[in-house]
Design an enzyme around this catalytic site. Structure first.
Site, short mmCIF file in Angstrom:
data_model
loop_
_atom_site.label_atom_id
_atom_site.label_comp_id
_atom_site.label_asym_id
_atom_site.label_seq_id
_atom_site.Cartn_x
_atom_site.Cartn_y
_atom_site.Cartn_z
N ASP A 129 0.86 -1.17 0.00
CA ASP A 129 0.00 0.00 0.00
C ASP A 129 0.91 1.23 0.00
O ASP A 129 2.09 1.14 0.32
CB ASP A 129 -0.88 -0.03 1.25
CG ASP A 129 -1.91 1.07 1.27
OD1 ASP A 129 -2.24 1.58 0.19
OD2 ASP A 129 -2.37 1.43 2.37
N ASP B 93 -3.87 -2.37 5.24
CA ASP B 93 -4.36 -1.85 6.51
C ASP B 93 -5.88 -1.84 6.59
O ASP B 93 -6.45 -1.93 7.66
CB ASP B 93 -3.83 -0.43 6.77
CG ASP B 93 -4.15 0.52 5.63
OD1 ASP B 93 -4.84 0.09 4.68
OD2 ASP B 93 -3.71 1.69 5.68
N ASP C 158 -8.22 -4.81 2.18
CA ASP C 158 -6.98 -5.55 1.92
C ASP C 158 -7.02 -6.99 2.44
O ASP C 158 -6.17 -7.80 2.08
CB ASP C 158 -5.79 -4.84 2.59
CG ASP C 158 -5.55 -3.46 2.01
OD1 ASP C 158 -5.64 -3.31 0.78
OD2 ASP C 158 -5.27 -2.53 2.79
#
Length: 877
Positions: free
Chosen positions: A314, A616, A620
């Site tokens: 990310d 997070d 995800d």
């Protein structure tokens, strides 16, 4: 509203009850759970546990009940650790269900009433406000300055501004500005919407389904140990069969002799110390990773990071600092750069590399004043950490004001027009020190340019050069910066209110600022180290493609000046085979959804990659479940991602992943060293038994003596290698192949060589003692002693897998080598010279000459192995 058979007046109670029966409660269904007993039993479904149990059964057959109890306790403890430590999918789903709202304000029977969120149905009209958790997926009907934090679903760091305008049905999740979704948080404003989906039909429900359907992948170590255990079992069974047939048909051994020989061979061949060594190595790795800010939730994950080919990361907070920072200030006559990062007000403003005092430039001072006065954020310092109270972008502007030395205390605010998504600007009315009143405007550059007729150059007002500003705005946007503009105009004397009409035209344009979430400096270094180690880094983010491209270039993820970016829309139009063909070539993915992330990970794995995935948000979790190793953020990560992840980063820092990869490689090296050390122990012992049966002479080793050798080497020498440091250049070599066996062909050659050397030396010592007239117990004790000394010599060979051990470094760096060697010799002295050991293990005292012969032969073994390693290096192994 028509499709939902509803109206702005909402539903009546009768219709709501009917729909509740039809659609079901607005909650995520609980998954089918295994019982605690079945979950515990499932922990035994592991090749390591199979080996332990097989060894325990053999100990029981031999009547070694103490050893049987010890091994079973080890097996049970290992299963308890797995039972308690592994995050299960149902726990992740519990984390998602906790994201749901508990109650809602809905319109029923024409009145606004509080209802249980579980009672909401499609067609309900619901009101939401700042601080609320959105209770269901809704299409907005009316908004007032509505901002929603959708980071858990989209990964975007900034709250999404919402309005009621229609958007393309094919728009990505982050671009659906007229929708709000269950589980997200309202950060500002208020709104009213009609419920379009509840329960499992919501976006959260779809993610739950993805998690349920996503199949976890065994780690490389687990796969290799399973493969190795099967191959070793088949080999042992095959050799045992040949040995027993030969003993019966050629040498006429009795059934009792064959059974004793068979048990001896099996006990000698099975490396029962291997599971304990692997578990201890992984457990120590857990402690080491914890010191490096990586919390391990699944033991095999300790090693798995060391095998990754690709890290999918990310952007926000992992590669970047998640603290918005003003990097560039542009006024009509100059561009300025701003030093310092984050909300910490340290740094200064520079022009052409020289610090600038804003008071010396009226244009710069005017822009900073407007950005500061038209601002609701404030900065606070808590535990030496600076944080923003308010919008992140306004916090960045507040930090800029502190760096410039401007506080605006002499220009009190008299009125304000808050930011609204329809206007995309904020206005404040402030009193100037001289009594004049000024309207300060901050917002989207295009909206302010539309309302401006002049611009400020120094102290001079001149006609607006719109083409110049549009070029500068495009240039900053291409750099991945978020651009805000400032303008101002005078207000009538005595004015105490402000409306949008007051700033419709006639504004004086002051300039623009470029704001960015800056990269973590340590992450830039970590990415470079990953590339040196042959590990690809791919950025998968919910941000826009331009921002993603600029950050990727700055982070060093790509060196291409115009790298290819795949967006969620591109992925949606692409088949999985097509994605697999190009997934290795693309390093930047933008505007992605949970399904897209899952598809990217699956495509990389189909291409033969070992994939680590960071995340997070709830969105995800499916990809983390599918990845070979899931890495969750410990600070800003949701409970759902932490539950499915194998590793949780305590500092949300990509550099920690790189350090964990290095630690994983060290751990795998040490496991491999332990395997290469243990197998010759078993190989030499089983070879001694095999040779004795095939050639028909007395067994040089008793079964209990084999158990002694296995025990003392397992609890001493094999554990010494667990503490080995990382070898030089460990992050300069490419990742090991996913298809590479735990024991490669060169390793098999080395194991065979050492087994033959140690077995040959042991048989030789046995015959030397017998030819000298010593009784059988003395000859067998001498053979046991030779086995132990040979293993001690080989331990020094194993400290460096390929590099030479004929150097001083072999004596340094791991004090546990010498502690364990001293413990081994002490135990061996007890074995040789204490009467009770003579009774239990049929041993007998040996002379100093016997020790000397063992030491000389051990030294010869060490030198021959070093010569073999030198040949291997020359051949490129």
């Amino acid at each position: 509203m028509t499709e939902l058979d509803s109206s702005p007046a909402g539903l009546d109670s009768t219709e709501a009850d009917a729909r509740l029966t039809r659609f079901g409660p607005n909650r995520l269904p609980a998954p089918r759970r295994k019982s605690l007993l079945m979950r515990f039993i499932a922990q035994f479904n592991n090749v390591l546990i199979y080996i332990l149990i097989a060894a325990a059964v053999l100990k029981a057959i031999l009547g070694e009940w103490v050893d049987f109890a010890v091994i079973m306790v080890v097996a049970i403890i290992n299963s308890v650790v797995g039972f308690l430590q592994e995050g299960k999918a149902e726990q992740a789903l519990d984390g998602i269900r906790k994201s749901l709202s508990l109650n809602a304000r809905a319109r029923r029977d024409g009145d606004w009433v509080n209802v249980d969120a579980q009672a909401l149905v499609p067609g309900d009209v619901v009101r939401i406000g700042s601080g609320d958790r959105v209770p269901a997926d809704m299409r907005l009907l009316a908004v007032t300055n509505l901002g929603v934090d959708e980071a858990a679903l989209t990964g975007e760091s900034l709250p999404a501004a919402k309005d009621v305008a229609h958007v393309d049905p094919e728009a990505g999740l982050g671009d659906r500005t007229s929708m709000v979704y269950s589980g997200t948080i309202v950060t500002s404003g208020s709104g009213t919407g009609v419920v379009t989906a509840t329960g499992s039909a919501t976006e959260l429900g779809r993610i739950q389904t993805l998690i349920t359907e996503a199949k976890g992948i065994d780690t490389p170590l687990t796969r290799k140990l399973t493969q190795f255990g099967r191959q070793l079992s088949l080999l042992i069974l095959g050799i045992a069969a040949v040995m027993l047939v030969t003993g019966r048909l050629i040498h006429g051994f009795s059934d009792n002799e064959l059974i004793s020989a068979g048990i001896s061979f099996a006990v000698a061949a099975i490396p029962e110390g291997l599971p304990a060594v692997v578990t201890i190595t992984l457990a120590l790795g857990v402690q080491q990773m914890a010191r490096r800010r990586a919390i391990v939730r699944k033991l095999p994950a300790v090693e798995a990071l060391g095998a990754v080919d690709v890290i999918c990361s990310d952007k926000t907070g992992t590669l970047t600092q998640n603290e918005m920072t003003v990097r560039t200030v542009c006024i009509a006559q100059h561009d300025y750069t701003v030093s310092g990062t984050g909300y910490r007000p340290d740094g200064h403003i520079e022009c052409d590399g020289r610090p600038t005092v804003p008071a010396d430039d009226p244009g710069l001072a005017a822009l900073i004043a407007t950005m500061t006065l038209c601002n609701d954020a404030r900065l606070t310092e808590v535990d030496a950490q600076w944080r923003v109270v308010g919008e992140p972008t306004e916090g960045a502007l507040r930090a800029l004001a502190v760096k410039a030395g401007f506080d605006g205390a002499d220009s009190p605010r008299l009125a304000e027009l808050p930011f609204e998504s329809a206007n995309k600007f904020m206005v404040t009315l402030n009193a100037a020190p001289g009594g004049d009143r000024t309207l300060h405007v901050k917002g989207a550059p295009d909206r302010l340019l539309d309302r401006s007729t002049t611009q400020l150059r120094g102290e001079v007002t001149e006609p607006l050069d719109r083409a110049y500003w549009e070029a500068r705005i495009d240039e900053l946007g291409d750099q991945g910066l978020r651009v805000l503009a400032a303008a101002r105009t005078g207000a009538p004397a005595g004015a105490d209110t402000v409306t949008a009409a007051d700033v419709d035209d006639g504004l004086e344009f002051l300039g623009i600022v470029g704001i960015v979430d800056p990269p973590r400096p340590e992450a830039v270094t970590a990415i470079a180290n990953c590339h040196s180690a042959g590990i690809g880094v791919k950025m998968i983010t919910g941000d826009h493609g331009g921002t993603a491209r600029a950050i990727a270039r700055e982070m060093g993820i790509t060196t291409d000046p115009n790298p290819k970016v795949l967006t969620g829309a591109d992925l949606q139009a692409m088949s999985q085979p097509a994605l697999r063909d190009m997934v290795d070539e693309v390093d930047i993915y933008a505007r992605t959804s949970p399904e897209h992330k899952l598809r990217i990970v699956s495509a990389l794995q189909a291409d033969g990659k070992t994939v680590a995935m960071t995340g997070d948000g709830v969105n995800d979790a499916p990809a983390l479940t599918r990845a070979d190793i899931g890495v969750a953020m410990g600070i800003k990560g949701t409970e759902a991602t932490k539950e499915v992840a194998g590793i949780v980063l305590a500092d949300d820092n990509f550099a920690t992943i790189e350090r964990a990869v290095e630690e994983g490689r060290r751990i795998y090296d040490n496991i491999r060293k332990s395997v290469l050390f243990l197998l010759p122990t078993n190989g030499s012992q089983s070879l001694v038994i095999l040779v004795a049966i095939l050639f028909g002479f007395a067994l040089p080793l008793q079964p209990v003596q084999i158990l002694w050798v296995n025990t003392v080497t397992s609890i001493t020498l094999s554990l010494a290698l667990v503490f080995e440091r990382a070898e030089p250049g460990i992050m300069a070599r490419p990742p090991r192949s996913a298809n590479r066996s735990l024991v490669s062909l060169p390793d098999v050659s080395m194991i065979a060589l050492v087994s033959v050397l140690v077995a040959g030396a042991s048989v030789s010592v046995f015959f030397i003692a017998q030819s000298a007239g010593y009784p059988l117990p003395v000859a067998q004790t001498a053979a046991v002693n030779m086995l132990v000394m040979g293993q001690l010599a080989f331990l020094l060979n194993c400290r460096f897998l390929t590099a030479s051990s004929l150097r001083p470094a072999v004596f340094r760096g791991n004090p546990w080598i010498w502690r364990m060697a001293a413990a081994l010799i002490a135990l061996q002295l007890v074995f040789v010279y204490t009467p009770f050991m003579h009774t239990w293990f049929h041993s007998a005292p040996i002379s100093p000459r016997g020790w000397a012969i063992a030491l000389v032969l051990a030294t010869v073994i060490f030198l021959i192995v070093e010569a073999a390693k030198a040949v291997g290096r020359r051949l490129g192994y």
